[in-house]
Design a protein around this motif. Structure first.
Motif, PDB file in Angstrom:
ATOM      1  N   ALA A   1      35.046  43.906  27.584  1.00  0.00           N
ATOM      2  CA  ALA A   1      35.422  43.758  29.007  1.00  0.00           C
ATOM      3  C   ALA A   1      35.353  43.974  29.928  1.00  0.00           C
ATOM      4  CB  ALA A   1      36.460  44.606  28.596  1.00  0.00           C
ATOM      5  N   LEU A   2      34.291  44.928  30.216  1.00  0.00           N
ATOM      6  CA  LEU A   2      33.825  45.525  31.596  1.00  0.00           C
ATOM      7  C   LEU A   2      33.002  44.102  31.815  1.00  0.00           C
ATOM      8  CD1 LEU A   2      33.391  47.698  32.917  1.00  0.00           C
ATOM      9  CD2 LEU A   2      31.285  48.906  31.491  1.00  0.00           C
ATOM     10  N   LEU A   3      32.091  43.932  30.955  1.00  0.00           N
ATOM     11  CA  LEU A   3      31.087  42.598  31.176  1.00  0.00           C
ATOM     12  C   LEU A   3      32.017  41.484  31.681  1.00  0.00           C
ATOM     13  CD1 LEU A   3      28.532  43.064  28.157  1.00  0.00           C
ATOM     14  CD2 LEU A   3      27.903  42.864  30.756  1.00  0.00           C
ATOM     15  N   GLU A   4      33.666  40.810  30.886  1.00  0.00           N
ATOM     16  CA  GLU A   4      33.954  40.029  31.258  1.00  0.00           C
ATOM     17  C   GLU A   4      35.029  40.466  32.963  1.00  0.00           C
ATOM     18  OE1 GLU A   4      36.262  39.095  28.120  1.00  0.00           O
ATOM     19  OE2 GLU A   4      37.914  38.421  29.406  1.00  0.00           O
ATOM     20  N   PHE A   5      34.949  41.916  33.158  1.00  0.00           N
ATOM     21  CA  PHE A   5      35.565  42.136  34.557  1.00  0.00           C
ATOM     22  C   PHE A   5      35.135  41.839  35.051  1.00  0.00           C
ATOM     23  CE2 PHE A   5      35.225  45.016  37.534  1.00  0.00           C
ATOM     24  CZ  PHE A   5      36.459  45.051  38.717  1.00  0.00           C
ATOM     25  N   TRP A   6      33.338  42.210  35.464  1.00  0.00           N
ATOM     26  CA  TRP A   6      32.207  42.140  36.618  1.00  0.00           C
ATOM     27  C   TRP A   6      31.708  40.794  36.923  1.00  0.00           C
ATOM     28  CZ3 TRP A   6      28.528  46.009  33.821  1.00  0.00           C
ATOM     29  CH2 TRP A   6      29.005  47.362  34.456  1.00  0.00           C
ATOM     30  N   GLN A   7      31.704  39.341  35.633  1.00  0.00           N
ATOM     31  CA  GLN A   7      31.404  38.346  35.605  1.00  0.00           C
ATOM     32  C   GLN A   7      32.916  37.906  36.075  1.00  0.00           C
ATOM     33  OE1 GLN A   7      31.070  37.413  31.545  1.00  0.00           O
ATOM     34  NE2 GLN A   7      28.516  37.913  31.175  1.00  0.00           N
ATOM     35  N   GLY A   8      33.765  37.695  35.985  1.00  0.00           N
ATOM     36  CA  GLY A   8      35.062  37.718  37.120  1.00  0.00           C
ATOM     37  C   GLY A   8      34.916  37.990  38.302  1.00  0.00           C
ATOM     38  N   VAL A   9      34.524  39.086  38.709  1.00  0.00           N
ATOM     39  CA  VAL A   9      34.024  39.330  39.867  1.00  0.00           C
ATOM     40  C   VAL A   9      33.004  38.598  40.876  1.00  0.00           C
ATOM     41  CG1 VAL A   9      33.476  41.619  41.041  1.00  0.00           C
ATOM     42  CG2 VAL A   9      34.613  42.288  39.652  1.00  0.00           C
ATOM     43  N   VAL A  10      32.342  38.268  39.995  1.00  0.00           N
ATOM     44  CA  VAL A  10      30.971  37.258  40.086  1.00  0.00           C
ATOM     45  C   VAL A  10      30.857  36.235  41.181  1.00  0.00           C
ATOM     46  CG1 VAL A  10      28.692  36.196  40.004  1.00  0.00           C
ATOM     47  CG2 VAL A  10      29.362  38.481  39.199  1.00  0.00           C
ATOM     48  N   SER A  11      32.512  35.529  39.497  1.00  0.00           N
ATOM     49  CA  SER A  11      33.288  34.250  39.733  1.00  0.00           C
ATOM     50  C   SER A  11      34.046  34.260  41.260  1.00  0.00           C
ATOM     51  CB  SER A  11      33.938  33.695  38.886  1.00  0.00           C
ATOM     52  OG  SER A  11      33.237  34.019  37.929  1.00  0.00           O
ATOM     53  N   GLN A  12      34.493  35.600  41.385  1.00  0.00           N
ATOM     54  CA  GLN A  12      35.796  35.041  42.693  1.00  0.00           C
ATOM     55  C   GLN A  12      34.864  35.390  43.655  1.00  0.00           C
ATOM     56  OE1 GLN A  12      38.137  39.118  41.624  1.00  0.00           O
ATOM     57  NE2 GLN A  12      39.057  38.422  39.884  1.00  0.00           N
ATOM     58  N   THR A  13      33.776  36.231  43.980  1.00  0.00           N
ATOM     59  CA  THR A  13      33.789  36.634  45.187  1.00  0.00           C
ATOM     60  C   THR A  13      32.576  35.708  45.631  1.00  0.00           C
ATOM     61  OG1 THR A  13      31.830  37.967  44.375  1.00  0.00           O
ATOM     62  CG2 THR A  13      33.718  38.791  45.235  1.00  0.00           C
ATOM     63  N   GLY A  14      32.009  34.904  44.260  1.00  0.00           N
ATOM     64  CA  GLY A  14      30.326  33.967  44.621  1.00  0.00           C
ATOM     65  C   GLY A  14      29.612  34.358  45.050  1.00  0.00           C
ATOM     66  N   LEU A  15      29.639  36.331  44.456  1.00  0.00           N
ATOM     67  CA  LEU A  15      28.039  36.791  44.542  1.00  0.00           C
ATOM     68  C   LEU A  15      26.765  35.635  44.117  1.00  0.00           C
ATOM     69  CD1 LEU A  15      26.716  39.275  45.269  1.00  0.00           C
ATOM     70  CD2 LEU A  15      26.810  40.096  43.108  1.00  0.00           C
ATOM     71  N   ARG A  16      26.163  35.543  44.692  1.00  0.00           N
ATOM     72  CA  ARG A  16      24.902  35.214  43.812  1.00  0.00           C
ATOM     73  C   ARG A  16      23.385  35.723  43.149  1.00  0.00           C
ATOM     74  NH1 ARG A  16      22.998  29.916  47.852  1.00  0.00           N
ATOM     75  NH2 ARG A  16      21.337  29.739  45.822  1.00  0.00           N
ATOM     76  N   ILE A  17      23.649  35.737  41.843  1.00  0.00           N
ATOM     77  CA  ILE A  17      22.895  36.693  41.312  1.00  0.00           C
ATOM     78  C   ILE A  17      21.260  35.929  40.647  1.00  0.00           C
ATOM     79  CG2 ILE A  17      22.179  38.393  39.657  1.00  0.00           C
ATOM     80  CD1 ILE A  17      25.015  38.702  39.603  1.00  0.00           C
TER      81      ILE A  17
END
Ligand SMILES: Cc1cc2nc3c(=O)[nH]c(=O)nc-3n(C[C@H](O)[C@H](O)[C@H](O)COP(=O)(O)OP(=O)(O)OC[C@H]3O[C@@H](n4cnc5c(N)ncnc54)[C@H](O)[C@@H]3O)c2cc1C
Length: 279
Positions: A83-99
């Protein structure tokens, strides 16, 4: 990130290179975005999450409330790894953070009033570097005969795969205790936890209590002040308070911490201070 922002002169290709995308690197990346910095966030693996990504399947992470830039207050308490990883992946998609995944920092050289960061993909001129590489490093080995056997691993991935087996867990930190607990909760798995000290002194109270509970129920055997001496195909030899015991064994999970890439960091100019008994 305020400090990095203050240091920025705007003259460099990048304001900051953030190395590693575990919880710390992710949070730093969001803060860099928030401050509108020119940055590159690199991660050597194929996923974000760092140590969390490597937790055993369905492990419960105990988390404290935190404030994430661009996201706000995050309050999970106890949360499953997935759930924690899914939350972080959601944050990345919402914010457009590039990794930039599969990109490993290999060297950092001082250059003018900044640094040249060399990776397996290229080189970047940057004013600052943020090392969020965690403390996992390379797993520490036991250095005993038989350790090269394929039944010896350095992290628990799926407790269910050991159902019905005799498993030895080595270590005395939270990761060792959590591995032993998860294994002891499998049907008919025989679990031994071996630790070289005489007490689990720096672990979460909840883990210690669970270990004591499983011990009392006869589902977990704890050998304190013990050291693995050798590992054989179907057994292990463990020295406990001067006596060697031979135990049936199908698998060994070593959770004895990691060795940091200290020489690499020292070469870059990072200074280390060893504080015995206070770390
Ligand atoms: C089994 C286990 C259970 C735990 N349980 C809990 C818990 O319940 N609650 C809790 O608060 N903490 C827990 N922890 C600790 C927690 O996971 C760590 O404190 C946290 O992950 C540290 O985050 P970090 O971002 O600093 O480092 P890490 O999570 O270690 O991430 C570092 C990242 O840097 C990357 N990296 C390293 N070197 C390079 C390089 N040269 N180039 C590019 N990338 C690089 C790595 O691949 C990694 O993704 C646990 C740890 C373990 C091992």
């Amino acid at each position: 990130m305020d400090f990095i922002k203050k240091r920025s002169t705007g003259k460099h290709e990048l304001d900051v290179v953030i190395v590693g995308c575990g919880p710390a690197g992710l949070s730093a990346g969001l803060a860099a975005m928030h401050h509108k910095l020119k940055f590159r966030l690199i991660e050597q693996e194929d996923s974000l999450g760092g140590s969390v990504y490597h937790y055993p399947r369905q492990k419960i992470a105990m988390t404290a409330p935190m404030e994430l830039a661009l996201v706000g207050k995050v309050r999970f308490g106890e949360v499953q790894k997935e759930a924690l990883l899914e939350f972080w992946q959601g944050v990345v998609s919402q914010t457009g953070l590039r990794i930039s995944f599969h990109e490993r920092m290999e060297a950092i050289e001082p250059q003018g009033d900044g640094f040249l960061v060399k990776t397996n993909r290229g080189s970047y001129k940057t004013r600052s570097v943020l090392l969020s590489i965690g403390r996992r490093g390379t797993p520490r080995k036991l250095g005993v005969p038989g350790e090269e056997r394929t039944k010896v691993v350095y992290r628990l991935i799926d407790p269910a795969q050991y159902a019905g087996q005799s498993v030895l867990v080595v270590g005395g930190g939270d990761s060792a205790l959590e591995a032993a607990i998860a294994l002891a909760e499998q049907p008919s798995t025989e679990v031994v936890l071996s630790y070289r000290s005489d007490a689990f002194s720096r672990v979460k109270a909840k883990n210690r209590q669970r270990v004591e509970g499983l011990q009392a129920e006869g589902r977990l055997r704890v050998l304190l002040s013990s050291q693995v001496r050798s590992i054989h195909e179907k057994t292990v030899d463990i020295e406990e308070r001067g006596q060697v015991v031979h135990l049936r064994n199908d698998a060994v999970i070593v959770c004895a911490g990691g060795e940091l890439p200290t020489p690499l960091l020292q070469k870059m100019g990072v200074q280390f201070e060893t504080k015995h008994g206070t770390a």
